[in-house]
Design a protein around this motif. Structure first.
Motif, PDB file in Angstrom:
ATOM      1  N   VAL A  75       0.841  -1.200   0.000  1.00  0.00           N
ATOM      2  CA  VAL A  75       0.000   0.000   0.000  1.00  0.00           C
ATOM      3  C   VAL A  75       0.871   1.242   0.000  1.00  0.00           C
ATOM      4  O   VAL A  75       0.600   2.218  -0.716  1.00  0.00           O
ATOM      5  N   TRP A  76       1.920   1.226   0.798  1.00  0.00           N
ATOM      6  CA  TRP A  76       2.821   2.381   0.863  1.00  0.00           C
ATOM      7  C   TRP A  76       3.526   2.594  -0.471  1.00  0.00           C
ATOM      8  O   TRP A  76       3.645   3.731  -0.947  1.00  0.00           O
ATOM      9  N   LEU A  77       3.947   1.504  -1.092  1.00  0.00           N
ATOM     10  CA  LEU A  77       4.606   1.584  -2.396  1.00  0.00           C
ATOM     11  C   LEU A  77       3.662   2.171  -3.442  1.00  0.00           C
ATOM     12  O   LEU A  77       4.044   3.060  -4.223  1.00  0.00           O
ATOM     13  N   ARG A  78       2.417   1.696  -3.481  1.00  0.00           N
ATOM     14  CA  ARG A  78       1.436   2.178  -4.468  1.00  0.00           C
ATOM     15  C   ARG A  78       1.123   3.661  -4.275  1.00  0.00           C
ATOM     16  O   ARG A  78       0.764   4.356  -5.228  1.00  0.00           O
ATOM     17  N   SER A  79       1.259   4.149  -3.030  1.00  0.00           N
ATOM     18  CA  SER A  79       0.975   5.571  -2.757  1.00  0.00           C
ATOM     19  C   SER A  79       2.147   6.467  -3.130  1.00  0.00           C
ATOM     20  O   SER A  79       2.053   7.684  -3.003  1.00  0.00           O
ATOM     21  N   GLY A  80       3.256   5.866  -3.579  1.00  0.00           N
ATOM     22  CA  GLY A  80       4.460   6.655  -3.839  1.00  0.00           C
ATOM     23  C   GLY A  80       5.189   7.027  -2.569  1.00  0.00           C
ATOM     24  O   GLY A  80       5.868   8.053  -2.505  1.00  0.00           O
ATOM     25  N   PHE A  81       5.040   6.184  -1.535  1.00  0.00           N
ATOM     26  CA  PHE A  81       5.650   6.394  -0.220  1.00  0.00           C
ATOM     27  C   PHE A  81       5.149   7.681   0.427  1.00  0.00           C
ATOM     28  O   PHE A  81       5.892   8.407   1.096  1.00  0.00           O
ATOM     29  N   ALA A  82       3.854   7.938   0.206  1.00  0.00           N
ATOM     30  CA  ALA A  82       3.231   9.123   0.803  1.00  0.00           C
ATOM     31  C   ALA A  82       3.003   8.890   2.290  1.00  0.00           C
ATOM     32  O   ALA A  82       2.838   7.760   2.757  1.00  0.00           O
ATOM     33  N   LEU A  83       2.979   9.983   3.034  1.00  0.00           N
ATOM     34  CA  LEU A  83       2.703   9.931   4.461  1.00  0.00           C
ATOM     35  C   LEU A  83       1.391  10.631   4.754  1.00  0.00           C
ATOM     36  O   LEU A  83       0.982  11.545   4.026  1.00  0.00           O
ATOM     37  N   ALA A  84       0.735  10.204   5.811  1.00  0.00           N
ATOM     38  CA  ALA A  84      -0.523  10.834   6.193  1.00  0.00           C
ATOM     39  C   ALA A  84      -0.294  12.299   6.517  1.00  0.00           C
ATOM     40  O   ALA A  84       0.781  12.689   7.006  1.00  0.00           O
ATOM     41  N   ALA A  85      -1.289  13.096   6.239  1.00  0.00           N
ATOM     42  CA  ALA A  85      -1.185  14.527   6.531  1.00  0.00           C
ATOM     43  C   ALA A  85      -1.033  14.746   8.027  1.00  0.00           C
ATOM     44  O   ALA A  85      -1.551  13.980   8.847  1.00  0.00           O
ATOM     45  N   ASP A  86      -0.284  15.771   8.391  1.00  0.00           N
ATOM     46  CA  ASP A  86      -0.139  16.111   9.799  1.00  0.00           C
ATOM     47  C   ASP A  86      -1.482  16.524  10.369  1.00  0.00           C
ATOM     48  O   ASP A  86      -2.346  17.060   9.652  1.00  0.00           O
ATOM     49  N   PRO A  87      -1.701  16.297  11.672  1.00  0.00           N
ATOM     50  CA  PRO A  87      -2.958  16.715  12.281  1.00  0.00           C
ATOM     51  C   PRO A  87      -3.117  18.234  12.255  1.00  0.00           C
ATOM     52  O   PRO A  87      -2.160  18.970  12.082  1.00  0.00           O
ATOM     53  N   GLU A  88      -4.353  18.660  12.417  1.00  0.00           N
ATOM     54  CA  GLU A  88      -4.647  20.093  12.451  1.00  0.00           C
ATOM     55  C   GLU A  88      -3.779  20.761  13.509  1.00  0.00           C
ATOM     56  O   GLU A  88      -3.709  20.309  14.652  1.00  0.00           O
ATOM     57  N   PRO A  89      -3.067  21.827  13.161  1.00  0.00           N
ATOM     58  CA  PRO A  89      -2.148  22.429  14.126  1.00  0.00           C
ATOM     59  C   PRO A  89      -2.862  23.002  15.332  1.00  0.00           C
ATOM     60  O   PRO A  89      -3.940  23.569  15.213  1.00  0.00           O
ATOM     61  N   ASP A  90      -2.254  22.819  16.504  1.00  0.00           N
ATOM     62  CA  ASP A  90      -2.804  23.411  17.721  1.00  0.00           C
ATOM     63  C   ASP A  90      -1.847  24.429  18.309  1.00  0.00           C
ATOM     64  O   ASP A  90      -2.018  24.879  19.423  1.00  0.00           O
ATOM     65  N   LEU A  91      -0.827  24.790  17.524  1.00  0.00           N
ATOM     66  CA  LEU A  91       0.142  25.804  17.921  1.00  0.00           C
ATOM     67  C   LEU A  91       0.312  26.794  16.783  1.00  0.00           C
ATOM     68  O   LEU A  91       0.206  26.411  15.622  1.00  0.00           O
ATOM     69  N   PRO A  92       0.606  28.052  17.087  1.00  0.00           N
ATOM     70  CA  PRO A  92       1.059  28.940  16.015  1.00  0.00           C
ATOM     71  C   PRO A  92       2.407  28.469  15.490  1.00  0.00           C
ATOM     72  O   PRO A  92       3.125  27.740  16.171  1.00  0.00           O
ATOM     73  N   THR A  93       2.743  28.857  14.284  1.00  0.00           N
ATOM     74  CA  THR A  93       4.027  28.436  13.712  1.00  0.00           C
ATOM     75  C   THR A  93       5.188  28.981  14.511  1.00  0.00           C
ATOM     76  O   THR A  93       6.143  28.260  14.826  1.00  0.00           O
ATOM     77  N   THR A  94       5.118  30.259  14.854  1.00  0.00           N
ATOM     78  CA  THR A  94       6.164  30.888  15.667  1.00  0.00           C
ATOM     79  C   THR A  94       5.526  31.737  16.749  1.00  0.00           C
ATOM     80  O   THR A  94       4.377  32.190  16.605  1.00  0.00           O
ATOM     81  N   ALA A  95       6.258  31.959  17.807  1.00  0.00           N
ATOM     82  CA  ALA A  95       5.802  32.843  18.887  1.00  0.00           C
ATOM     83  C   ALA A  95       6.988  33.129  19.794  1.00  0.00           C
ATOM     84  O   ALA A  95       7.988  32.393  19.792  1.00  0.00           O
ATOM     85  N   ASP A  96       6.873  34.203  20.571  1.00  0.00           N
ATOM     86  CA  ASP A  96       7.881  34.480  21.582  1.00  0.00           C
ATOM     87  C   ASP A  96       7.782  33.434  22.689  1.00  0.00           C
ATOM     88  O   ASP A  96       6.681  33.073  23.125  1.00  0.00           O
ATOM     89  N   VAL A  97       8.930  32.929  23.123  1.00  0.00           N
ATOM     90  CA  VAL A  97       8.963  31.896  24.149  1.00  0.00           C
ATOM     91  C   VAL A  97       9.556  32.475  25.433  1.00  0.00           C
ATOM     92  O   VAL A  97      10.554  33.193  25.402  1.00  0.00           O
ATOM     93  N   HIS A  98       8.900  32.160  26.546  1.00  0.00           N
ATOM     94  CA  HIS A  98       9.333  32.615  27.855  1.00  0.00           C
ATOM     95  C   HIS A  98       9.693  31.409  28.724  1.00  0.00           C
ATOM     96  O   HIS A  98       9.254  30.288  28.463  1.00  0.00           O
TER      97      HIS A  98
END
Length: 224
Positions: free
Chosen positions: A104-127
Motif C-alpha cells: 500500500v505504501w509503495l502504491r501511494s508513492g511512499f506518501a505519508l498521512a497529513a499532519d494533524p490540524e495544528p494546535d500551535l502557532p508556527t512561531t511565537a515568543d517563548v518565555h
C-alpha cells in the motif's frame, strides 16, 4: 561461530514482507519521494548497523528515513504494517503506523498521512517561567535546548526574574519535538498568546493555566 552483523541483517530481510523483498530486489539505489528516503539493499544493511536497530528495536528492520523519523517492518515472516518511530527516542520506542502494508505504501508513492490540524502557532515568543529559583542546572538545560547565549553567571538572576522572555519568534513545533526528549523542561517553556502564557508542551493542568495568567503583564512588558 557467531554470525556477523551483516549476515544477521541479510536473514532479517528474508523474513520481512514479501512485497518489500520483491521491491528491494528490483532497485539498486535509494528511492527518494517528498523527503522520504527508502533504502536500497546496501543502505538497509549500512543504516541498520549504524543506528544499531537490532539493539533497541528487536525483530524490526529499518527500511527508510525522513529526517529523524525511521520507517520499519517486522521480521517475523508475517508481513504487516510499515511503522515509523522517532530515531531520537531510541530506548523508549513508540511505534506508529505509516501504512497498513508495504505494498500500500509503495502504491501511494511512499506518501505519508497529513499532519494533524495544528494546535500551535508556527512561531511565537517563548518565555521561561516557574523553574524553582535554586534549580540553576535546570535553567542551564533550558539554555542549551533553546540555543541561547545567557552567561552562566546570570542564571540565578534570570531565575529570580521569571517569567522572562527567552526567544523571539521561536519555531514552536520544532521546540515541541525537542521537548519530547526533555520532559523535565515541559512545564517551564511557555509561549505568548493574547491571553497570557501557555506551555509549549500540552499540559492540561491548573498549574499551567495559573502560570499563564501570572505571565500576562510580563508578555505586555516584553512586547512593548
Amino acid at each position: 561461530m557467531p554470525s556477523s552483523p551483516r549476515a544477521v541483517l541479510v536473514r532479517q530481510v528474508t523474513r520481512t514482507d514479501a512485497a518489500y523483498q520483491r521491491w528491494l530486489a528490483s532497485v539498486t539505489d535509494d528511492v527518494v519521494a517528498d523527503g522520504v528516503v527508502v533504502y536500497c539493499r546496501e543502505s538497509v544493511l549500512e543504516r541498520n548497523t549504524t543506528y544499531g536497530i537490532g539493539e533497541w528495536l528487536t525483530g524490526h528492520l529499518m527500511i527508510g528515513q525522513e529526517g529523524d523519523r525511521g520507517f520499519f517492518l517486522r521480521c517475523d515472516d508475517g508481513g504487516g504494517p510499515v511503522f515509523w518511530a522517532d530515531l531520537g527516542g531510541r530506548g523508549d520506542v513508540d511505534l506508529d503506523v505509516a501504512a497498513p502494508t508495504f505494498e500500500v505504501w509503495l502504491r501511494s508513492g511512499f506518501a505519508l498521512a497529513a499532519d494533524p490540524e495544528p494546535d500551535l502557532p508556527t512561531t511565537a515568543d517563548v518565555h521561561v517561567g516557574g523553574i524553582p529559583v535554586d534549580a540553576v542546572q535546570l535553567l542551564a538545560r533550558a539554555r542549551k535546548l533553546l540555543g541561547v547565549d545567557w552567561r552562566f553567571g546570570d542564571l540565578r538572576g534570570l531565575l529570580a526574574a521569571q517569567p522572562f522572555l527567552a526567544a523571539r519568534s521561536a519555531r514552536l513545533y520544532a521546540l515541541r519535538r525537542d521537548l519530547a526528549h526533555a520532559p523535565e523542561l515541559r512545564p517551564y517553556l511557555l509561549y505568548a498568546t493574547a491571553h497570557g502564557l501557555k506551555t509549549v508542551w500540552p499540559i492540561g493542568s491548573q498549574e499551567s493555566t495559573d502560570r499563564g495568567r501570572r505571565g500576562d503583564e510580563t508578555v505586555s512588558d516584553f512586547s512593548s
